[in-house]
Design an enzyme around this catalytic site. Structure first.
Site, mmCIF file in Angstrom:
data_model
loop_
_atom_site.group_PDB
_atom_site.id
_atom_site.type_symbol
_atom_site.label_atom_id
_atom_site.label_comp_id
_atom_site.label_asym_id
_atom_site.label_seq_id
_atom_site.Cartn_x
_atom_site.Cartn_y
_atom_site.Cartn_z
ATOM 1 N N LYS A 67 1.296 -1.173 0.099
ATOM 2 C CA LYS A 67 -0.453 0.255 -0.393
ATOM 3 C C LYS A 67 0.522 1.799 -0.172
ATOM 4 O O LYS A 67 0.554 2.137 1.111
ATOM 5 C CB LYS A 67 -1.035 -0.215 1.463
ATOM 6 C CG LYS A 67 -1.721 -0.980 1.244
ATOM 7 C CD LYS A 67 -3.111 -1.535 2.049
ATOM 8 C CE LYS A 67 -4.393 -2.255 2.081
ATOM 9 N NZ LYS A 67 -3.679 -2.970 2.904
ATOM 10 N N ASP A 70 3.544 7.719 -0.811
ATOM 11 C CA ASP A 70 4.304 9.108 -0.485
ATOM 12 C C ASP A 70 4.180 9.769 -2.137
ATOM 13 O O ASP A 70 3.828 9.935 -3.234
ATOM 14 C CB ASP A 70 5.647 7.908 -0.944
ATOM 15 C CG ASP A 70 6.802 8.673 0.193
ATOM 16 O OD1 ASP A 70 7.093 9.772 -0.197
ATOM 17 O OD2 ASP A 70 7.669 7.858 0.374
ATOM 18 N N ILE A 71 5.162 10.559 -2.531
ATOM 19 C CA ILE A 71 5.907 11.642 -3.568
ATOM 20 C C ILE A 71 5.862 10.702 -4.561
ATOM 21 O O ILE A 71 6.692 8.973 -4.248
ATOM 22 C CB ILE A 71 6.477 12.202 -2.525
ATOM 23 C CG1 ILE A 71 8.394 11.739 -2.906
ATOM 24 C CG2 ILE A 71 6.463 13.171 -1.972
ATOM 25 C CD1 ILE A 71 9.483 12.406 -2.806
ATOM 26 N N ASN A 73 8.421 10.315 -6.656
ATOM 27 C CA ASN A 73 10.400 9.459 -7.197
ATOM 28 C C ASN A 73 9.691 8.329 -6.508
ATOM 29 O O ASN A 73 10.561 7.951 -6.719
ATOM 30 C CB ASN A 73 10.871 11.451 -7.220
ATOM 31 C CG ASN A 73 12.088 10.246 -7.389
ATOM 32 O OD1 ASN A 73 12.645 10.051 -9.116
ATOM 33 N ND2 ASN A 73 13.193 10.562 -6.366
ATOM 34 N N ARG A 191 -16.593 -12.194 4.349
ATOM 35 C CA ARG A 191 -16.814 -12.522 5.624
ATOM 36 C C ARG A 191 -17.965 -14.321 5.507
ATOM 37 O O ARG A 191 -18.900 -13.805 5.326
ATOM 38 C CB ARG A 191 -17.761 -12.087 6.954
ATOM 39 C CG ARG A 191 -16.637 -11.129 7.345
ATOM 40 C CD ARG A 191 -15.183 -12.382 8.336
ATOM 41 N NE ARG A 191 -13.965 -11.564 8.914
ATOM 42 C CZ ARG A 191 -13.043 -10.494 8.016
ATOM 43 N NH1 ARG A 191 -12.525 -10.976 7.083
ATOM 44 N NH2 ARG A 191 -12.208 -10.274 9.391
ATOM 45 N N ARG A 221 -8.843 -14.142 7.514
ATOM 46 C CA ARG A 221 -9.253 -14.752 8.962
ATOM 47 C C ARG A 221 -10.363 -15.831 9.311
ATOM 48 O O ARG A 221 -10.542 -16.881 9.807
ATOM 49 C CB ARG A 221 -9.604 -13.641 10.313
ATOM 50 C CG ARG A 221 -8.231 -12.937 10.947
ATOM 51 C CD ARG A 221 -8.741 -11.644 11.767
ATOM 52 N NE ARG A 221 -8.692 -10.667 10.347
ATOM 53 C CZ ARG A 221 -9.076 -9.393 10.914
ATOM 54 N NH1 ARG A 221 -9.438 -9.299 11.689
ATOM 55 N NH2 ARG A 221 -10.062 -8.172 10.376
HETATM 56 O O1 C5P Z 1 -8.530 -10.754 7.530
HETATM 57 P P1 C5P Z 1 -9.739 -10.773 6.988
HETATM 58 O O2 C5P Z 1 -10.297 -11.068 5.639
HETATM 59 O O3 C5P Z 1 -10.132 -9.010 7.384
HETATM 60 O O4 C5P Z 1 -8.522 -10.024 5.977
HETATM 61 C C1 C5P Z 1 -7.978 -8.640 5.005
HETATM 62 C C2 C5P Z 1 -6.928 -8.148 4.828
HETATM 63 O O5 C5P Z 1 -7.368 -7.463 3.503
HETATM 64 C C3 C5P Z 1 -5.883 -7.540 5.296
HETATM 65 O O6 C5P Z 1 -4.678 -8.457 4.655
HETATM 66 C C4 C5P Z 1 -6.283 -6.753 4.606
HETATM 67 O O7 C5P Z 1 -5.120 -5.577 5.636
HETATM 68 C C5 C5P Z 1 -7.074 -6.554 3.376
HETATM 69 N N1 C5P Z 1 -7.484 -4.686 3.315
HETATM 70 C C6 C5P Z 1 -8.710 -4.382 3.956
HETATM 71 N N2 C5P Z 1 -9.595 -3.332 3.343
HETATM 72 C C7 C5P Z 1 -9.439 -2.698 2.366
HETATM 73 C C8 C5P Z 1 -7.434 -2.847 1.815
HETATM 74 C C9 C5P Z 1 -6.729 -4.202 2.151
HETATM 75 O O8 C5P Z 1 -9.039 -5.459 4.382
HETATM 76 N N3 C5P Z 1 -9.712 -1.477 1.988
#
Ligand code: C5P
Length: 246
Positions: A67, A70-71, A73, A191, A221
Site C-alpha cells: 500500500k 508517498d511522493i 519519485n 466474511r 481470518r
Molecule cells: O482477515 P481479513 O479477511 O479481514 O483480512 C483482510 C485483508 O485485506 C487484510 O490483509 C487487510 O490488510 C486487507 N485490506 C482490507 N481492506 C482494504 C484493503 C486491504 O481489509 N480496503
C-alpha cells in the site's frame, strides 16, 4: 474435492500471521486452493525475504501488499523494487493522487522489462474497508458518500493506468459500471455467514462479492483463524462449496 480453477484464480489468501512458521504451514496446506498469496505489512516487516522466497519457491502468485503512499519519485523507485523482488501483484493508495499512481505504473513497467516478464497487477486502494461513513465524516471531515468517494478514486486509478482497485464488494458493481468490465476489482472484507466479523465494517459473503463482479477475493481470518471447530482447510473447502459454480 475437485478444485475449480476459476474459483482458485480469484482466491487471494491474506497471510496476516505473527510467525514465519505459521505462514509456511498455511502456504503448505492451502496452496492447492489459493491463486495468490498476499504478504502484508505485518509479516513483511518481520520476515521480508524469508517469506518472499518461500512463496516464490511454491510457484504461486505473490502479492506484496505494501500500500505505497508517498511522493511520485519515491513510489516509482519503490514500485520498481517491489517487482524486482518478485511480486506480480502490488498496490498503492489512490489517495496518493494521479501523478503518484502514474509513477507506480512507470516503475513497475521498468522492472518488468528488466526481468523480461509481463507487467504486474497493480491495484489502487480506494477506501480501507475498516473506514465507515462515520469515520469519513467525523474524523476526516469529508462530507461525501463513502461509495461515491471510492468510485471517484477508482476512475482516477484507471486514468493513471492501474490494473484495477481494491474496494469493498459493496462498490464492485458500480466500479465496473464506471470503469469498464476489464478494470479489475479485488475485494477484502469477505466474511462467509459462519465467520466472525472482526474489525471489518463493510463486509460481504464470497458468493455475494462474486455476483457483484469481484475479480479477486481477499480471504484472511475467515480461513487463517477459522470459526470454532474448523481447520483452515475445512474453512477453505466450505468457501469453495458456498461459491459453487461460477
Ligand atoms: O482477515 P481479513 O479477511 O479481514 O483480512 C483482510 C485483508 O485485506 C487484510 O490483509 C487487510 O490488510 C486487507 N485490506 C482490507 N481492506 C482494504 C484493503 C486491504 O481489509 N480496503
Amino acid at each position: 474435492m475437485n478444485i475449480d480453477e476459476k474459483i482458485k484464480e480469484k482466491i487471494v489468501l491474506a497471510l496476516d500471521v505473527e510467525e514465519l512458521d505459521e505462514a509456511k504451514i498455511l502456504v503448505d496446506t492451502l496452496y492447492p486452493y489459493v491463486g495468490t498469496f498476499k504478504v502484508g505489512l505485518q509479516l513483511y516487516t518481520k520476515y521480508g525475504n524469508d517469506i518472499i522466497n518461500y512463496i516464490s519457491n511454491k510457484n504461486s502468485n505473490f502479492f506484496l501488499d505494501v500500500k505505497l503512499h508517498d511522493i511520485p519519485n519515491t513510489v516509482e523507485k519503490a514500485s520498481e523494487n517491489v517487482v524486482l523482488r518478485g511480486a506480480n501483484f502490488f498496490n498503492v493508495h489512490a489517495t496518493g493522487g494521479l501523478a503518484m499512481m502514474e509513477a507506480a505504473v512507470r516503475g513497475a513497467k521498468k522492472a518488468a522489462e528488466k526481468l523480461n516478464k509481463k507487467p504486474p497487477v497493480i491495484l489502487a486502494v480506494t477506501m480501507l474497508t475498516s473506514i465507515s461513513q462515520e469515520v469519513l465524516e467525523d474524523e476526516f471531515e469529508i462530507k461525501t458518500d463513502v461509495s461515491n468517494f471510492a468510485i471517484r478514486l477508482a476512475k482516477l486509478a484507471k486514468k493513471a493506468g492501474m490494473t484495477g482497485v481494491v474496494a469493498s464488494s459493496l462498490e464492485a458493481r458500480k466500479i465496473k459500471e464506471a470503469c469498464g468490465v476489464d478494470f479489475k476489482v479485488l475485494c477484502p472484507g469477505i466474511r462467509p455467514e459462519w465467520s466472525t466479523k472482526d474489525d471489518q465494517k463493510r463486509i460481504a459473503t464470497p458468493k455475494f462479492a462474486i455476483n457483484e463482479g469481484a475479480d479477486y477475493l481477499v480471504i484472511g481470518r475467515a480461513v487463517t483463524k477459522p470459526a470454532e471447530g474448523l481447520t483452515p482447510i475445512d474453512a477453505m473447502k466450505k468457501i469453495y462449496e458456498e461459491i459453487g459454480e461460477i
